[in-house]
Enzyme design. Structure first.
Site, PDB file in Angstrom:
ATOM      1  N   GLY A  13     -24.191  -3.519   1.184  1.00 59.58           N
ATOM      2  CA  GLY A  13     -25.551  -4.012   0.837  1.00 59.58           C
ATOM      3  C   GLY A  13     -26.368  -4.704   1.554  1.00 59.58           C
ATOM      4  O   GLY A  13     -25.552  -5.491   2.573  1.00 59.58           O
ATOM      5  N   ASP A  34     -17.370  -1.299  -1.387  1.00 57.93           N
ATOM      6  CA  ASP A  34     -18.606  -0.823  -1.848  1.00 57.93           C
ATOM      7  C   ASP A  34     -18.549   0.655  -2.013  1.00 57.93           C
ATOM      8  O   ASP A  34     -17.564   1.255  -1.372  1.00 57.93           O
ATOM      9  CB  ASP A  34     -19.472  -1.092  -0.753  1.00 57.93           C
ATOM     10  N   LEU A  70      -3.938  -5.573  -0.739  1.00 59.41           N
ATOM     11  CA  LEU A  70      -4.599  -6.783  -0.069  1.00 59.41           C
ATOM     12  C   LEU A  70      -3.567  -7.934  -0.019  1.00 59.41           C
ATOM     13  O   LEU A  70      -2.645  -7.971  -0.587  1.00 59.41           O
ATOM     14  CB  LEU A  70      -5.826  -7.157  -0.832  1.00 59.41           C
ATOM     15  N   TYR A 152     -30.788  -3.687 -16.150  1.00 56.39           N
ATOM     16  CA  TYR A 152     -30.593  -4.584 -15.268  1.00 56.39           C
ATOM     17  C   TYR A 152     -30.734  -6.004 -15.631  1.00 56.39           C
ATOM     18  O   TYR A 152     -29.364  -6.828 -15.544  1.00 56.39           O
ATOM     19  CB  TYR A 152     -31.420  -4.731 -14.029  1.00 56.39           C
ATOM     20  N   LYS A 156     -27.287  -8.505 -16.429  1.00 55.22           N
ATOM     21  CA  LYS A 156     -26.862  -9.663 -15.673  1.00 55.22           C
ATOM     22  C   LYS A 156     -26.541 -10.906 -16.636  1.00 55.22           C
ATOM     23  O   LYS A 156     -25.818 -11.899 -16.254  1.00 55.22           O
ATOM     24  CB  LYS A 156     -27.900  -9.929 -14.645  1.00 55.22           C
ATOM     25  N   TYR A 166     -15.398 -16.666 -19.837  1.00 53.37           N
ATOM     26  CA  TYR A 166     -14.093 -16.590 -19.130  1.00 53.37           C
ATOM     27  C   TYR A 166     -13.579 -17.907 -18.604  1.00 53.37           C
ATOM     28  O   TYR A 166     -12.358 -18.268 -18.654  1.00 53.37           O
ATOM     29  CB  TYR A 166     -14.242 -15.770 -17.728  1.00 53.37           C
TER      30      TYR A 166
HETATM   31  N1  NAD Z   1     -31.766  -8.962  -2.851  1.00 50.97           N
HETATM   32  C1  NAD Z   1     -32.295  -9.789  -3.771  1.00 50.97           C
HETATM   33  O1  NAD Z   1     -33.517 -10.303  -3.890  1.00 50.97           O
HETATM   34  C2  NAD Z   1     -31.321 -10.084  -5.137  1.00 50.97           C
HETATM   35  C3  NAD Z   1     -32.375 -10.788  -6.077  1.00 50.97           C
HETATM   36  C4  NAD Z   1     -31.338 -11.122  -7.230  1.00 50.97           C
HETATM   37  C5  NAD Z   1     -30.079 -10.657  -7.238  1.00 50.97           C
HETATM   38  N2  NAD Z   1     -29.585 -10.059  -6.462  1.00 50.97           N
HETATM   39  C6  NAD Z   1     -28.393  -9.335  -6.514  1.00 50.97           C
HETATM   40  O2  NAD Z   1     -27.396  -9.695  -5.436  1.00 50.97           O
HETATM   41  C7  NAD Z   1     -26.646  -8.542  -5.028  1.00 50.97           C
HETATM   42  C8  NAD Z   1     -26.885  -7.706  -3.926  1.00 50.97           C
HETATM   43  O3  NAD Z   1     -27.969  -7.210  -3.992  1.00 50.97           O
HETATM   44  P1  NAD Z   1     -28.963  -6.425  -2.644  1.00 50.97           P
HETATM   45  O4  NAD Z   1     -30.158  -6.879  -2.550  1.00 50.97           O
HETATM   46  O5  NAD Z   1     -27.839  -6.690  -1.480  1.00 50.97           O
HETATM   47  O6  NAD Z   1     -28.693  -5.131  -3.178  1.00 50.97           O
HETATM   48  P2  NAD Z   1     -28.183  -3.778  -2.441  1.00 50.97           P
HETATM   49  O7  NAD Z   1     -28.361  -2.587  -3.300  1.00 50.97           O
HETATM   50  O8  NAD Z   1     -28.654  -3.828  -1.184  1.00 50.97           O
HETATM   51  O9  NAD Z   1     -26.754  -4.178  -2.552  1.00 50.97           O
HETATM   52  C9  NAD Z   1     -25.738  -3.737  -3.466  1.00 50.97           C
HETATM   53  C10 NAD Z   1     -24.565  -3.308  -3.053  1.00 50.97           C
HETATM   54  O10 NAD Z   1     -23.666  -2.831  -4.104  1.00 50.97           O
HETATM   55  C11 NAD Z   1     -23.118  -1.527  -3.984  1.00 50.97           C
HETATM   56  N3  NAD Z   1     -22.663  -1.133  -5.301  1.00 50.97           N
HETATM   57  C12 NAD Z   1     -23.353  -0.939  -6.670  1.00 50.97           C
HETATM   58  N4  NAD Z   1     -22.546  -0.477  -7.526  1.00 50.97           N
HETATM   59  C13 NAD Z   1     -21.433  -0.494  -7.099  1.00 50.97           C
HETATM   60  C14 NAD Z   1     -20.103  -0.270  -7.588  1.00 50.97           C
HETATM   61  N5  NAD Z   1     -19.965   0.104  -8.952  1.00 50.97           N
HETATM   62  N6  NAD Z   1     -18.961  -0.352  -6.874  1.00 50.97           N
HETATM   63  C15 NAD Z   1     -19.234  -0.553  -5.705  1.00 50.97           C
HETATM   64  N7  NAD Z   1     -20.221  -1.016  -5.020  1.00 50.97           N
HETATM   65  C16 NAD Z   1     -21.389  -0.823  -5.752  1.00 50.97           C
HETATM   66  C17 NAD Z   1     -24.361  -0.967  -3.512  1.00 50.97           C
HETATM   67  O11 NAD Z   1     -23.774   0.477  -2.811  1.00 50.97           O
HETATM   68  C18 NAD Z   1     -24.843  -1.751  -2.332  1.00 50.97           C
HETATM   69  O12 NAD Z   1     -24.126  -1.637  -1.335  1.00 50.97           O
HETATM   70  C19 NAD Z   1     -26.845  -7.456  -6.508  1.00 50.97           C
HETATM   71  O13 NAD Z   1     -25.667  -8.020  -7.562  1.00 50.97           O
HETATM   72  C20 NAD Z   1     -28.089  -7.903  -6.958  1.00 50.97           C
HETATM   73  O14 NAD Z   1     -28.321  -7.748  -8.276  1.00 50.97           O
HETATM   74  C21 NAD Z   1     -30.289  -9.650  -5.417  1.00 50.97           C
END
Ligand code: NAD
Length: 313
Positions: A13, A34, A70, A152, A156, A166
């Protein structure tokens, strides 16, 4: 010297990619997992070239198939897997609930048994439609548990509660960061979040689409700033409570669109469309804790960050 090992879920991601890259720079052996449901194959391929050991798997499912091969000890586990943009998580509601509950539980069990500190990617969305601005960590939020964004926001919130309980029962010190809107290169261009949407529209010479009247506010953090904050939280502290990370300069969406218009060599229109259900009217982090405890604050101005991401599109 023994290698330092780190595992990142959601590695393909946007944030996962940048986190893995930073950990490599800091000398970690990095393992990424991922299932690429919202991430990019190109991010996974680039990471593999840089030396990340990458596994394609859904982390809500049993980890035994891949995790048993791992190393036996890890320093850090980052649980970042989760669909993150409203259009995408609304297409994968059950998956979103699963990865922030079951997936997080598996990650906590893995981290604890491998003697690692886990850091969970929580979000400003835990504040819902806030009645307080800016939002400090002490604000309990105003969320809807039964609606379009609940899968969502509540997932969270559950994740945060899971970490709290935990730590209480297992005597661990796993942590969490509350991330506010972040942008930068390596985002999925079809992700649907506002900055990448506007920039893709700009590149294609299409009008910029604003949901509603554009008076809703957001703050935007450049990814390098965010990763620095996460790195400090994870490595320089053993905090087991949330810290806000983001940028505290607040913009209306209309002002953002006007900044983006300035980047276009030709005139580009703005179009207004319907506002999505439960879209929060404002969002702005109180960064006092991050500034005080982590000695961290965001540095990259919006226009500079926008130019950096535009170069990569
Ligand atoms: N970017 C932001 O502004 C932002 C803000 C708040 C929170 N977040 C949190 O940060 C984290 C990353 O966000 P991001 O912006 O990089 O989003 P993104 O969608 O680019 O990345 C998330 C990644 O998680 C993978 N994924 C989702 N469900 C999965 C699963 N069950 N098993 C394996 N892989 C899985 C997706 O394929 C993706 O590559 C997330 O948890 C998101 O909620 C991001």
């Amino acid at each position: 010297m023994q290698a330092k090992n780190a595992l990142v879920t959601g590695a393909a991601g946007f944030l996962g990619y940048h986190l893995c890259s930073r950990l490599l720079k800091e000398g970690y052996a990095v393992f990424g997992v991922d299932d690429i449901c919202t991430g990019l194959n190109s991010n996974a391929e680039e990471l593999k070239k840089k030396g990340v050991e990458f596994v394609k798997s859904d982390v809500s499912n049993d980890w035994d198939q891949w995790a048993t091969s791992l190393p036996s000890s890890f320093d850090l586990v980052f649980h970042f897997a989760s669909p993150a943009s409203p259009p995408l998580y609304q297409k994968m509601q059950l998956k979103t609930l699963a990865v922030n509950s079951l997936g997080l539980y598996r990650a906590l069990e893995f981290a604890t048994s491998h003697k690692a500190r886990l850091v969970f990617a929580s979000t400003s969305e835990v504040y819902g439609s806030p009645q307080v601005s800016p939002q400090p960590e002490s604000y309990w939020g105003n969320t809807n548990s039964f609606g379009a964004r609940s899968c969502y926001d509540e997932a969270k919130r559950f994740g945060e509660a899971l970490i709290y309980s935990y730590n209480q029962e297992k005597n661990t010190r796993h942590g969490l960061v509350r991330i506010f809107n972040t942008y930068g290169p390596n985002m999925n261009p079809n992700d649907g979040r506002v900055i990448i949407n506007f920039l893709v529209q700009l590149k294609e010479g299409k009008p910029l689409t604003i949901h509603g009247d554009g008076k809703q506010t957001r703050s935007f953090c450049y990814v390098d700033d965010l990763i620095e904050g996460i790195y400090r939280y994870a490595l320089k502290t053993d905090l087991a409570y949330p810290i806000n990370l983001g940028n505290d300069k607040e913009f209306t969406i209309l002002a953002l669109a006007q900044e983006i218009q300035k980047l276009s060599p030709k005139k580009i229109e703005i179009e207004f469309t319907d506002r999505p259900v439960d879209d929060p009217p404002l969002r702005n982090p109180d960064l006092s804790l991050a500034k005080g405890i982590l000695d961290w604050s965001p540095k990259v101005p919006l226009l500079e960050g926008l130019k950096k991401i535009l170069e990569t599109l």
